[in-house]
Design an enzyme around this catalytic site. Structure first.
Site, PDB file in Angstrom:
ATOM      1  N   LYS A  52       0.838  -1.207   0.000  1.00 55.86           N
ATOM      2  CA  LYS A  52       0.000   0.000   0.000  1.00 55.86           C
ATOM      3  C   LYS A  52       0.871   1.253   0.000  1.00 55.86           C
ATOM      4  O   LYS A  52       0.600   2.213  -0.714  1.00 55.86           O
ATOM      5  CB  LYS A  52      -0.956  -0.018   1.213  1.00 55.86           C
ATOM      6  CG  LYS A  52      -2.075  -1.032   1.016  1.00 55.86           C
ATOM      7  CD  LYS A  52      -2.871  -1.331   2.270  1.00 55.86           C
ATOM      8  CE  LYS A  52      -3.785  -2.531   1.989  1.00 55.86           C
ATOM      9  NZ  LYS A  52      -4.506  -3.022   3.168  1.00 55.86           N
ATOM     10  N   GLN A  96      -4.950  -1.803   9.164  1.00 55.87           N
ATOM     11  CA  GLN A  96      -4.700  -3.121   8.569  1.00 55.87           C
ATOM     12  C   GLN A  96      -5.294  -4.219   9.459  1.00 55.87           C
ATOM     13  O   GLN A  96      -5.016  -4.277  10.657  1.00 55.87           O
ATOM     14  CB  GLN A  96      -3.184  -3.328   8.394  1.00 55.87           C
ATOM     15  CG  GLN A  96      -2.815  -4.611   7.683  1.00 55.87           C
ATOM     16  CD  GLN A  96      -3.324  -4.672   6.247  1.00 55.87           C
ATOM     17  OE1 GLN A  96      -3.262  -3.703   5.495  1.00 55.87           O
ATOM     18  NE2 GLN A  96      -3.877  -5.826   5.874  1.00 55.87           N
ATOM     19  N   ASP A 119     -11.268   2.379   3.192  1.00 56.05           N
ATOM     20  CA  ASP A 119     -11.404   0.922   3.051  1.00 56.05           C
ATOM     21  C   ASP A 119     -12.875   0.531   2.815  1.00 56.05           C
ATOM     22  O   ASP A 119     -13.170  -0.589   2.424  1.00 56.05           O
ATOM     23  CB  ASP A 119     -10.910   0.228   4.336  1.00 56.05           C
ATOM     24  CG  ASP A 119      -9.688  -0.642   4.080  1.00 56.05           C
ATOM     25  OD1 ASP A 119      -9.380  -0.887   2.902  1.00 56.05           O
ATOM     26  OD2 ASP A 119      -9.051  -1.066   5.067  1.00 56.05           O
TER      27      ASP A 119
END
Ligand code: NDP
Length: 286
Positions: A52, A96, A119
């Protein structure tokens, strides 16, 4: 001949489009920053986080890295999220997953401001998708839709079967296909006659988390097969939830593993970060 849907190439195209938009925003004096939070040092998570960060560097988004120790408390993590929610120069927040078991992931995700939920996991983003309001789309499902659209696959009126009903893949991808006017069936571990059901599909999306479970008996001749699964093979390399070699002659098009859905997830994350700045919290509104 079976078409291989090249997720790597499509993801590269999306990242280049985002890069151009980020450059244009930069010329207007708008910078984009994504906070990436990792708790603990799970090796798989570290790989995802690094990918990322690399993608951010490529498209011109600043990544703010927060690598927290395993023993970080939920309160400490929530305090960091609160700080990032208020920080004007931070446009997106990504935590995460998975988090260590002493931290309630739902609480943490719901603490992220929906305006920074790149997200797409916040309950208000999920609700917006469900009732057709603008909001961030979760990256893997959005990537699957983008793969289909950019490969010229017609979705409206098609029979789609999604195998798997997780909150991060199965359910949202089914909602997106429904939004595109497909007729959608969601299958799961209690579904009866899975093979027959899958054989009805014009478009079969597989997210079961079982290596090579889907063989040619599950496939209708000429179907479009999207394989979301990622598994490390004992002998090295990766495979999906679909037995690629077994089905490839029977289907019309298929995503490979690696190089199919995988690269799309990060590309869509970059797109969400860009949208967080220039479009408010919305997807393309297709
Ligand atoms: P989950 O384990 O959360 O969900 C799996 C789903 O499959 C569940 O709904 C389960 O049903 C269903 N299932 C399990 N076994 C069967 C079976 N025998 N028959 C029918 N349905 C079954 O997985 P995820 O959705 O998180 O991930 C799925 C796969 O996709 C994994 O391989 C994961 O690594 C990969 N993945 C890839 C991403 C990418 O970027 N490419 C991103 C996210 C995931 P039930 O609900 O009844 O238990």
């Amino acid at each position: 001949m079976t078409r291989i849907i090249d997720g790597k190439a499509i993801a590269a195209q999306i990242k280049d489009e985002v890069r151009q938009k980020v450059e244009a925003l930069g010329r207007e004096g708008k910078e984009i920053a994504l906070a990436v939070i990792q708790v603990g040092s799970d090796p798989a998570s570290s790989v995802y986080v690094n990918n990322k960060k690399k993608a951010c560097a490529y498209v011109g988004i600043r990544s703010l890295a927060y690598e927290l120790p395993e023993e970080t408390t939920e309160e400490e993590l929530l305090a960091l999220i609160d700080k990032l929610n208020k920080m004007e120069e931070c446009n997106g927040i990504l935590v995460q997953l998975p988090l260590p078991s002493h931290i309630n992931a739902d609480q943490v995700i719901d603490a992220i401001s929906p305006d920074k939920d790149v997200d797409g996991f916040h309950q208000s983003s999920v609700g917006a998708l469900c009732i057709g309001r603008p909001g961030f789309l979760p990256c893997t499902p959005a990537g699957i839709l983008e793969l289909l659209v950019r490969s010229g696959v017609e979705i409206a009126g098609k029979e789609c079967v999604v195998v798997g009903r997780s909150n991060i893949v199965g359910k949202p991808v089914a909602l997106l296909l429904l939004r595109e006017n497909a007729t959608v069936t969601i299958a799961h571990s209690r579904t009866k006659n899975l093979k027959e059901l899958c054989r009805r599909a014009d478009i079969l999306v597989v997210a079961v988390g079982k290596p090579k479970m889907i063989t040619k008996e599950y496939i209708r001749e000429g179907a479009i097969v999207i394989d979301v699964g990622i598994h490390r093979k004992e002998e090295g390399g990766l495979c999906g939830d679909v037995d690629f070699e077994d089905v490839k002659e029977k289907c019309g098009a298929i995503t490979p593993v690696p190089g199919g859905v995988g690269p799309m997830t990060i590309a869509m994350l970059m797109k969400n970060c860009m949208l967080a700045v220039c479009g408010g919290r919305r997807d393309d509104g297709r």
